[in-house]
Write a protein that holds these residues in place. Sequence first.
Motif, mmCIF file in Angstrom:
data_model
loop_
_atom_site.group_PDB
_atom_site.id
_atom_site.type_symbol
_atom_site.label_atom_id
_atom_site.label_comp_id
_atom_site.label_asym_id
_atom_site.label_seq_id
_atom_site.Cartn_x
_atom_site.Cartn_y
_atom_site.Cartn_z
ATOM 1 N N ALA A 1 0.870 -1.121 0.181
ATOM 2 C CA ALA A 1 -0.091 0.126 0.122
ATOM 3 C C ALA A 1 0.827 1.303 -0.015
ATOM 4 O O ALA A 1 1.837 1.331 0.859
ATOM 5 N N THR B 1 -4.272 6.874 -1.106
ATOM 6 C CA THR B 1 -3.719 6.025 -0.748
ATOM 7 C C THR B 1 -4.209 4.800 -1.879
ATOM 8 O O THR B 1 -5.429 4.797 -2.241
ATOM 9 N N SER C 1 -3.774 0.699 -2.644
ATOM 10 C CA SER C 1 -3.704 -0.466 -1.887
ATOM 11 C C SER C 1 -3.619 -1.542 -2.933
ATOM 12 O O SER C 1 -4.946 -1.739 -3.409
ATOM 13 N N HIS D 1 -6.370 -3.990 -1.401
ATOM 14 C CA HIS D 1 -7.837 -3.588 -1.502
ATOM 15 C C HIS D 1 -8.351 -3.537 -2.800
ATOM 16 O O HIS D 1 -9.349 -3.083 -3.231
ATOM 17 N N LYS E 1 -7.671 3.290 -2.059
ATOM 18 C CA LYS E 1 -8.851 3.224 -1.234
ATOM 19 C C LYS E 1 -9.119 4.439 -0.354
ATOM 20 O O LYS E 1 -10.141 4.226 0.218
#
Length: 292
Positions: free
Chosen positions: A145, A164, A166, A169, A173
């Motif tokens: 991340a 961010t 990631s 994810h 994010k």
Amino acid sequence: MAVPPCYSDLGKDASDLFSKGYNFGDVKLDVSTTSAGKTGFKAAATSHGDGPDGASRRVSGSLELKREVYKNESKDITVTSKWATDNTVNTTLTANNFGLENNKVTLEGFFVPHSGKHSGKVKGAYKRPHFHMTDEVQVKSEGVAVSATAVVKKCGFYAGYQGTYSQYHGGFKDSNFAVGFAAKDFSLHTTCINHGSHVHGSLFHSVSSKLDLGVALRWAAGADGAHFSIGSKYSCCPGTIIRSKFNSDGELGLSYKQELNSNVNVTLSAQVDTKALALPSHRLGLGLDFCA
């Protein structure tokens, strides 16, 4: 020329009014000291929970060691290691002003011995007049991340962005944007979180050297209305601080901090549910702080 705060510290004057000095439902003990060799030791223990029976409470603690391993007129290196009762170990190395002036590099490692789980972070910060930038790369077993922030400020007005990405994810994010104005005794701050799905705002005013006041608002997309809080901090005399806050849920928070001497502080706090005064939903808190 002043350097603006980092993104996470924007609006901090107001947010501190609603977070610092309150420990509802907890009993906390903090002990800190520094050896002759300039190694800092800090031990903390907290009994969490609201119920009167011991089964509904849990106790956690931590031990932290901090040592400055190198220092000259402009550069320094500090190592911090922290062990917690949930059997986690966190070690941080921070270097200031190496390579570039006004920069900061932090290496952080996290390890859980009993499970073998581990992760690492590399953080950087660079600041100049009117500009403050940070970046962070976190490596976990699930992936990587990357987070970055930037803040610019001119004539009291500021704007900041935090993003961010990631890997674990599956994409971006966080995407947050903040604007505001800060003067010596007054600040106005607004944050749009995740493309405006949540909006937070705050107003802070230092009325005098003894009294600070603040208002905070939170709104979420799809909500019927906004959540608001008002808070105050009053230093009535040397060594004594009284705090209060009240929100739209009818929760009244009170805090009293007394400096018993130069090494001991005690904090008493209480939260009262004004919508259900006859129910046992109220919470008390106690904090003791020893510093030698």
